[in-house]
Motif scaffolding. Structure first.
Motif, PDB file in Angstrom:
ATOM      1  N   GLY B  24      -3.925   9.810 -15.423  1.00  0.00           N
ATOM      2  CA  GLY B  24      -4.172   8.401 -15.105  1.00  0.00           C
ATOM      3  C   GLY B  24      -2.938   7.569 -15.383  1.00  0.00           C
ATOM      4  O   GLY B  24      -2.171   7.862 -16.312  1.00  0.00           O
ATOM      5  N   ALA B 107      -3.212   8.495  -4.252  1.00  0.00           N
ATOM      6  CA  ALA B 107      -4.356   8.518  -5.170  1.00  0.00           C
ATOM      7  C   ALA B 107      -4.054   7.688  -6.422  1.00  0.00           C
ATOM      8  O   ALA B 107      -4.913   6.938  -6.904  1.00  0.00           O
ATOM      9  CB  ALA B 107      -4.697   9.960  -5.556  1.00  0.00           C
ATOM     10  N   VAL B 108      -2.836   7.797  -6.946  1.00  0.00           N
ATOM     11  CA  VAL B 108      -2.466   7.026  -8.137  1.00  0.00           C
ATOM     12  C   VAL B 108      -2.480   5.531  -7.816  1.00  0.00           C
ATOM     13  O   VAL B 108      -3.049   4.727  -8.551  1.00  0.00           O
ATOM     14  CB  VAL B 108      -1.076   7.460  -8.674  1.00  0.00           C
ATOM     15  CG1 VAL B 108      -0.593   6.510  -9.762  1.00  0.00           C
ATOM     16  CG2 VAL B 108      -1.116   8.892  -9.188  1.00  0.00           C
ATOM     17  N   ALA B 110      -4.088   3.949  -5.507  1.00  0.00           N
ATOM     18  CA  ALA B 110      -5.451   3.483  -5.241  1.00  0.00           C
ATOM     19  C   ALA B 110      -6.236   3.250  -6.529  1.00  0.00           C
ATOM     20  O   ALA B 110      -7.206   2.493  -6.542  1.00  0.00           O
ATOM     21  CB  ALA B 110      -6.189   4.486  -4.358  1.00  0.00           C
ATOM     22  N   SER B 111      -5.784   3.872  -7.632  1.00  0.00           N
ATOM     23  CA  SER B 111      -6.550   3.800  -8.877  1.00  0.00           C
ATOM     24  C   SER B 111      -6.308   2.516  -9.658  1.00  0.00           C
ATOM     25  O   SER B 111      -6.978   2.269 -10.652  1.00  0.00           O
ATOM     26  CB  SER B 111      -6.185   4.994  -9.774  1.00  0.00           C
ATOM     27  OG  SER B 111      -4.885   4.803 -10.342  1.00  0.00           O
ATOM     28  N   ASP B 112      -5.366   1.688  -9.246  1.00  0.00           N
ATOM     29  CA  ASP B 112      -4.967   0.529 -10.058  1.00  0.00           C
ATOM     30  C   ASP B 112      -4.702  -0.679  -9.160  1.00  0.00           C
ATOM     31  O   ASP B 112      -3.883  -0.608  -8.236  1.00  0.00           O
ATOM     32  CB  ASP B 112      -3.700   0.898 -10.864  1.00  0.00           C
ATOM     33  CG  ASP B 112      -3.233  -0.219 -11.773  1.00  0.00           C
ATOM     34  OD1 ASP B 112      -3.573  -0.178 -12.971  1.00  0.00           O
ATOM     35  OD2 ASP B 112      -2.538  -1.135 -11.289  1.00  0.00           O
ATOM     36  N   GLU B 113      -5.376  -1.776  -9.446  1.00  0.00           N
ATOM     37  CA  GLU B 113      -5.259  -2.968  -8.593  1.00  0.00           C
ATOM     38  C   GLU B 113      -3.816  -3.493  -8.532  1.00  0.00           C
ATOM     39  O   GLU B 113      -3.332  -3.861  -7.468  1.00  0.00           O
ATOM     40  CB  GLU B 113      -6.202  -4.070  -9.115  1.00  0.00           C
ATOM     41  CG  GLU B 113      -6.228  -5.353  -8.314  1.00  0.00           C
ATOM     42  CD  GLU B 113      -6.799  -5.200  -6.890  1.00  0.00           C
ATOM     43  OE1 GLU B 113      -7.537  -4.224  -6.633  1.00  0.00           O
ATOM     44  OE2 GLU B 113      -6.477  -6.057  -6.041  1.00  0.00           O
ATOM     45  N   ARG B 116      -1.869  -1.329  -6.264  1.00  0.00           N
ATOM     46  CA  ARG B 116      -2.232  -1.552  -4.853  1.00  0.00           C
ATOM     47  C   ARG B 116      -1.498  -2.774  -4.305  1.00  0.00           C
ATOM     48  O   ARG B 116      -0.968  -2.762  -3.197  1.00  0.00           O
ATOM     49  CB  ARG B 116      -3.740  -1.755  -4.710  1.00  0.00           C
ATOM     50  CG  ARG B 116      -4.536  -0.469  -4.832  1.00  0.00           C
ATOM     51  CD  ARG B 116      -5.962  -0.660  -4.331  1.00  0.00           C
ATOM     52  NE  ARG B 116      -6.753  -1.527  -5.186  1.00  0.00           N
ATOM     53  CZ  ARG B 116      -7.590  -1.084  -6.134  1.00  0.00           C
ATOM     54  NH1 ARG B 116      -7.752   0.196  -6.342  1.00  0.00           N
ATOM     55  NH2 ARG B 116      -8.272  -1.938  -6.867  1.00  0.00           N
TER      56      ARG B 116
END
Lengths: 211, 211
Positions: B24, B107-108, B110-113, B116
């Motif tokens: 993460g 994927a990384v 997409a995991s954090d606003e 993004r």
């Protein structure tokens, strides 16, 4: 002042945009925004988490309006007919009445890197909402994604040129820059004309026709 | 370890992406990244301002490569021919060798606003760089903007489906999800096939042809 403030959200949004445009985003404080709107700082924070968000809550409304336009469109439209229908309806009902606010909004957002990033993310959320609304109509996922992004592209390009068209001073009157920009000239072209120009140009590019 | 570290930047980028994907983004620290790359924290900060930036410096390189492709393209191409030329060249030289890294990167992000938002801004900078490269070829500003955005849209859509195509387990082997994803199957379609599918679909949508 009573506890119930009619259109408090709208008043705060307009006051904030005006102050940001006049003084700069970084230089404007929440108490100044609240004061200009005739409301308290406490009321401001009942509607918005911070001064950045006051610039973006209107986008949430626009996103829902756009999704509703797509859901309620006639059922038998082809993809390009649906794009044209939705952009025409959105131009007339959502954007046309807000040109001056949109010009100020764009200038404020362009002035700050954090705001630019936030605006792009909001635009993506709008596109995702449009994709979902197309999916509800039975459009397959890949077509829906391209349709939504093509429509967004046509609209963004049209809005840019519509705003510039209105903002550029008339060549015959060099003092026009100082004129009241809130009063659009009678000959201003409506947004829907720019939307069709953008779609025609996109069509010519991808089809290999002369531009 | 000597002071001169060959490909320190690349090693840090690969180590960071691997750790972000495994543990993460929020859970990974700069000392962990440096350690995995066999380098010091001090070296990390010689290349990157923070752990967020390590995800985006590769984009700056890609942006310059794309601009160079456009500048060096044959002079007599029509807009759609130029888009096809540039996307084919970029697919082969820039993206094709990086599919697995791009899948992890997406994927990384997409995991954090915050990531993004940053990624969208970087994408916009790439589009602006493409617009500038088209301008240097004499393409007018409005056409250049639409061309760059249409090309970006076709490429993004193609990359998404190319990555999904490779990531989706073979229906005939339900244990494929556990297989080594770093070894692409021989029958994987190259990115350029997806690029042409996206362009064909965009053409069909805006021209009102059946999909």
């Amino acid at each position: 002042m009573g506890r119930w403030n009619p259109d408090a959200r709208g008043r705060l949004e307009r006051a904030a945009l005006e102050l940001f445009a006049e003084r700069g985003f970084a230089e404007t404080t929440v108490p100044q925004i609240a004061k200009k709107a005739g409301l308290t700082t406490r009321t401001f924070f009942r509607y918005f988490a911070d001064k950045r968000e006051v610039l973006f809550s209107g986008e949430d409304d626009m996103r829902e309006q756009m999704a509703a336009i797509i859901r309620d469109a006639p059922p038998d439209l082809s993809p390009i007919q649906l794009i044209e229908y939705a952009l025409e309806a959105a131009s007339t009902t959502i954007f046309e009445p807000r040109r001056d606010a949109m010009r100020d909004w764009r200038a404020v957002v362009a002035s700050d890197e954090g705001l630019r990033e936030r605006a792009l993310r909001k635009e993506q959320l709008s596109t995702e909402s449009t994709i979902a609304a197309l999916g509800e109509r039975g459009v397959d996922a890949r077509t829906a994604e391209l349709m939504a992004r093509l429509a967004t592209l046509a609209l963004q390009s049209a809005v840019t040129h519509w705003i510039e068209d209105a903002a550029s001073p008339d060549a015959a009157s060099p003092d026009a820059a100082g004129a009241d920009r809130a009063a659009p000239a009678a000959q201003d072209k409506p947004l829907v004309v720019f939307v069709h120009e953008s779609l025609d140009r996109m069509r010519a590019i991808v089809s290999g026709q002369p531009l």
